[in-house]
Design a protein around this motif. Structure first.
Motif, short mmCIF file in Angstrom:
data_model
loop_
_atom_site.label_atom_id
_atom_site.label_comp_id
_atom_site.label_asym_id
_atom_site.label_seq_id
_atom_site.Cartn_x
_atom_site.Cartn_y
_atom_site.Cartn_z
N ALA A 34 0.84 -1.20 0.00
CA ALA A 34 0.00 0.00 0.00
C ALA A 34 0.87 1.25 0.00
N ALA A 35 1.95 1.24 0.76
CA ALA A 35 2.87 2.39 0.80
C ALA A 35 3.52 2.62 -0.56
N GLU A 36 3.75 1.56 -1.32
CA GLU A 36 4.35 1.66 -2.65
C GLU A 36 3.32 2.04 -3.72
N GLY A 37 2.04 2.06 -3.37
CA GLY A 37 1.01 2.45 -4.32
C GLY A 37 0.39 1.31 -5.09
N LEU A 38 0.73 0.07 -4.77
CA LEU A 38 0.13 -1.07 -5.47
C LEU A 38 -1.28 -1.34 -4.98
N LEU A 39 -1.52 -1.04 -3.71
CA LEU A 39 -2.82 -1.22 -3.08
C LEU A 39 -3.22 0.08 -2.40
N GLN A 40 -4.49 0.21 -2.10
CA GLN A 40 -4.97 1.30 -1.27
C GLN A 40 -5.43 0.69 0.05
N LYS A 41 -4.97 1.24 1.15
CA LYS A 41 -5.45 0.80 2.45
C LYS A 41 -6.64 1.69 2.78
N ILE A 42 -7.83 1.12 2.77
CA ILE A 42 -9.03 1.94 2.94
C ILE A 42 -9.50 2.00 4.39
#
Length: 57
Positions: A34-42
């Protein structure tokens, strides 16, 4: 996740779908993704794919 990019996912669901037995370790790995932008932590313990419409150039 790619089949339903607007759906939110719990790490355990993703790990189970991928056949990963150590779900706690996998959940820990999702945060850096998520920090790398591959996922979004919602929210706490809930992720979705990062916005695929963003430009990567």
């Amino acid at each position: 996740m790619a089949a339903d990019p607007q759906r939110s996912w719990r790490p355990r669901e993703v790990a189970t779908a991928l056949g990963i037995h150590n779900t706690a370790s996998f959940a820990t790995q999702m945060s850096p993704w998520a920090a790398e932008g591959l996922l979004q932590k919602i929210s706490y313990g809930t992720y979705m794919l990062a916005d695929s419409s963003r430009s990567t150039s």
